[in-house]
Structure formats: structure tokens, C-alpha cells
Design a protein around this motif. Structure first.
Motif, PDB file in Angstrom:
ATOM      1  N   LEU A  68      35.046   1.639 -23.241  1.00  0.00           N
ATOM      2  CA  LEU A  68      34.515   2.690 -22.366  1.00  0.00           C
ATOM      3  C   LEU A  68      35.314   3.980 -22.516  1.00  0.00           C
ATOM      4  O   LEU A  68      34.733   5.083 -22.560  1.00  0.00           O
ATOM      5  N   GLU A  69      36.629   3.846 -22.643  1.00  0.00           N
ATOM      6  CA  GLU A  69      37.458   5.046 -22.828  1.00  0.00           C
ATOM      7  C   GLU A  69      37.144   5.726 -24.156  1.00  0.00           C
ATOM      8  O   GLU A  69      37.089   6.959 -24.237  1.00  0.00           O
ATOM      9  N   ARG A  70      36.936   4.921 -25.206  1.00  0.00           N
ATOM     10  CA  ARG A  70      36.585   5.520 -26.495  1.00  0.00           C
ATOM     11  C   ARG A  70      35.216   6.192 -26.428  1.00  0.00           C
ATOM     12  O   ARG A  70      35.018   7.284 -26.990  1.00  0.00           O
ATOM     13  N   LEU A  71      34.265   5.564 -25.751  1.00  0.00           N
ATOM     14  CA  LEU A  71      32.951   6.186 -25.597  1.00  0.00           C
ATOM     15  C   LEU A  71      33.064   7.504 -24.847  1.00  0.00           C
ATOM     16  O   LEU A  71      32.367   8.475 -25.167  1.00  0.00           O
ATOM     17  N   ARG A  72      33.947   7.539 -23.865  1.00  0.00           N
ATOM     18  CA  ARG A  72      34.173   8.803 -23.132  1.00  0.00           C
ATOM     19  C   ARG A  72      34.706   9.871 -24.078  1.00  0.00           C
ATOM     20  O   ARG A  72      34.272  11.042 -24.035  1.00  0.00           O
ATOM     21  N   ASP A  73      35.645   9.499 -24.969  1.00  0.00           N
ATOM     22  CA  ASP A  73      36.172  10.455 -25.942  1.00  0.00           C
ATOM     23  C   ASP A  73      35.067  10.931 -26.894  1.00  0.00           C
ATOM     24  O   ASP A  73      35.020  12.111 -27.267  1.00  0.00           O
ATOM     25  N   LEU A  74      34.183  10.020 -27.266  1.00  0.00           N
ATOM     26  CA  LEU A  74      33.086  10.403 -28.157  1.00  0.00           C
ATOM     27  C   LEU A  74      32.115  11.344 -27.471  1.00  0.00           C
ATOM     28  O   LEU A  74      31.579  12.275 -28.098  1.00  0.00           O
ATOM     29  N   VAL A  75      31.869  11.125 -26.177  1.00  0.00           N
ATOM     30  CA  VAL A  75      30.998  12.033 -25.420  1.00  0.00           C
ATOM     31  C   VAL A  75      31.611  13.433 -25.389  1.00  0.00           C
ATOM     32  O   VAL A  75      30.914  14.447 -25.564  1.00  0.00           O
ATOM     33  N   ILE A  76      32.928  13.497 -25.175  1.00  0.00           N
ATOM     34  CA  ILE A  76      33.611  14.798 -25.159  1.00  0.00           C
ATOM     35  C   ILE A  76      33.534  15.457 -26.533  1.00  0.00           C
ATOM     36  O   ILE A  76      33.262  16.661 -26.655  1.00  0.00           O
ATOM     37  N   ASP A 116      27.170   4.002 -20.033  1.00  0.00           N
ATOM     38  CA  ASP A 116      26.634   3.506 -18.760  1.00  0.00           C
ATOM     39  C   ASP A 116      26.640   1.978 -18.716  1.00  0.00           C
ATOM     40  O   ASP A 116      26.992   1.371 -17.692  1.00  0.00           O
ATOM     41  N   LEU A 117      26.271   1.341 -19.817  1.00  0.00           N
ATOM     42  CA  LEU A 117      26.224  -0.123 -19.854  1.00  0.00           C
ATOM     43  C   LEU A 117      27.613  -0.722 -19.749  1.00  0.00           C
ATOM     44  O   LEU A 117      27.822  -1.725 -19.045  1.00  0.00           O
ATOM     45  N   PHE A 118      28.599  -0.138 -20.418  1.00  0.00           N
ATOM     46  CA  PHE A 118      29.961  -0.673 -20.324  1.00  0.00           C
ATOM     47  C   PHE A 118      30.576  -0.391 -18.959  1.00  0.00           C
ATOM     48  O   PHE A 118      31.360  -1.201 -18.444  1.00  0.00           O
ATOM     49  N   HIS A 119      30.214   0.727 -18.351  1.00  0.00           N
ATOM     50  CA  HIS A 119      30.709   1.002 -17.001  1.00  0.00           C
ATOM     51  C   HIS A 119      30.171  -0.029 -16.016  1.00  0.00           C
ATOM     52  O   HIS A 119      30.911  -0.570 -15.179  1.00  0.00           O
ATOM     53  N   ALA A 120      28.882  -0.331 -16.111  1.00  0.00           N
ATOM     54  CA  ALA A 120      28.295  -1.350 -15.244  1.00  0.00           C
ATOM     55  C   ALA A 120      28.885  -2.724 -15.544  1.00  0.00           C
ATOM     56  O   ALA A 120      29.125  -3.531 -14.637  1.00  0.00           O
ATOM     57  N   GLY A 121      29.149  -3.009 -16.824  1.00  0.00           N
ATOM     58  CA  GLY A 121      29.730  -4.296 -17.192  1.00  0.00           C
ATOM     59  C   GLY A 121      31.134  -4.479 -16.639  1.00  0.00           C
ATOM     60  O   GLY A 121      31.501  -5.582 -16.207  1.00  0.00           O
ATOM     61  N   LEU A 122      31.921  -3.416 -16.652  1.00  0.00           N
ATOM     62  CA  LEU A 122      33.272  -3.508 -16.089  1.00  0.00           C
ATOM     63  C   LEU A 122      33.223  -3.810 -14.601  1.00  0.00           C
ATOM     64  O   LEU A 122      34.062  -4.556 -14.071  1.00  0.00           O
TER      65      LEU A 122
END
Length: 204
Positions: A68-76, A116-122
Motif C-alpha cells: 500500500l505504501e508503494r502504491l501511494r508512492d506510485l500515485v504521487i 483502495d483494495l489493499f487499504h480495505a484488505g488491511l
């Protein structure tokens, strides 16, 4: 006789620091492998990476948080392409190049959906007794295409990227036009046809 130390180790870092660097590199490789596999919908590599996570003794919750943190970096990076130069993202140049390729493979909608899916999964993993099962379910959800608007946008972006790479567009299938309904009125008389009146009735 062989030369050199029997157990090679860094002469600059302590044993603890060296172990932390090795662990960071292993986690980074796992993250890159699973994200690259998500981008091309390679389910076999995704679940093989989950196996490596478990065999390496990593916590599934921690791995999901890292994804999720890496996905956040990719979004940025998708929103700010020069985030590395501006100091928004503190990553080595080589890692930024690989992340840029991942951004291009996912697209904006794909990154948002996966995050969104990984946030819900966490959230679902909190207090669970089967974190690996939930991690695999989250991975399956990311791999599963949906009919949502975001998924449609994501597919359109992938098609556009294929067009940019290939240089040729795929011709669209022409839609069939329904035939106009026939009129119920009787057919008109052909042009130029004169109607000849019959003989008048004679008086009795």
C-alpha cells in the motif's frame, strides 16, 4: 590457500545495520516482483511471491502495508513525474526509474483501484487469525477485472498505451445499422401512368 575473510561482511556497517540493509533489499525485491506481476495480471507470479513472503518469515500484514505504501508512492509519482528531483519521494534513481515504468504500466485508475483494495484488505486483516488467506484474497481482487467505472477507465488507458507503443490503431468493428421499417401504406403508382376513366353510363 583461499584468501579473504571466512565470513564476508561490510567493513563500514555494523552487523545489525548490514542485516537491516539486506532485509530492506529483500522486501524491495518482493514489492517490485508483486507490483510488476499485478501490472500484467500475472497471477502465477503474484501468488508465488506471496509464498516467498511466507517462506522468508515476513508478516503478511506488514507486506500488505508495504504494498500500500508503494502504491501511494506510485500515485504521487503519477501526479508529479519529477517527484524525485523535487524531494517529494526519497528513493534512489534506479528505484525511481523502475517505479516510473510501473506507473506507466498501471495507469492512474489502475493505481487508485489497487490502493483502495489493499487499504480495505488491511482493515480486514486487523485481528484476523489467517492473515495469509486475506492477503491472497486481496491479491485475487486486484487481479480480478470488474465492471466498475474505474476498471473501464483502467482498461481504456491500457489500450491507449498499446496504441502508443505499437503505433497503429486497432480498427473498430462497425456497428450494424437497423433497417428502416417498411411503410404500411400501399405502394405508389409509377410516375407517368395515366388513369383512363371508364365509359359513362347511358341514361335508360
Amino acid at each position: 590457500a583461499p584468501m579473504g575473510p571466512r565470513s564476508p561482511h561490510s567493513t563500514v556497517l555494523t552487523a545489525v545495520e548490514e542485516a537491516m540493509v539486506v532485509e530492506f533489499r529483500r522486501r524491495t525485491l518482493l514489492l517490485d516482483d508483486v507490483l510488476d506481476a499485478f501490472a500484467v495480471a500475472d497471477a502465477a507470479t503474484v501468488f508465488a511471491t506471496v509464498d516467498r513472503v511466507m517462506e522468508g518469515g515476513h508478516d503478511p500484514r506488514r507486506f500488505a502495508a508495504d504494498v500500500l505504501e508503494r502504491l501511494r508512492d506510485l500515485v504521487i509519482l503519477d501526479a508529479v513525474p519529477d517527484a524525485g528531483a523535487k524531494g517529494v519521494l526519497d528513493c534512489p534513481a534506479e528505484q525511481l526509474e523502475r517505479m516510473a515504468r510501473q506507473v506507466a504500466a498501471y495507469g492512474t485508475a489502475g493505481l487508485s483501484r489497487a490502493a483502495d483494495l489493499f487499504h480495505a484488505g488491511l482493515t480486514e486483516m486487523r485481528g484476523t487469525t489467517a492473515p495469509r488467506l486475506l492477503l491472497e484474497l486481496v491479491c485475487a481482487r486486484v487481479l480480478l477485472p470488474t465492471a466498475s467505472a474505474d476498471a473501464v477507465v483502467s482498461r481504456v488507458e491500457r489500450l491507449e498505451r498499446r496504441f502508443d507503443i505499437g503505433g497503429t490503431a486497432v480498427p473498430a468493428t462497425p456497428r450494424s445499422v437497423p433497417a428502416a421499417p417498411r411503410s404500411e401504406l400501399p405502394p405508389a403508382e409509377p410516375a407517368g401512368t395515366d388513369v383512363v376513366p371508364g365509359p359513362a353510363a347511358l341514361p335508360a
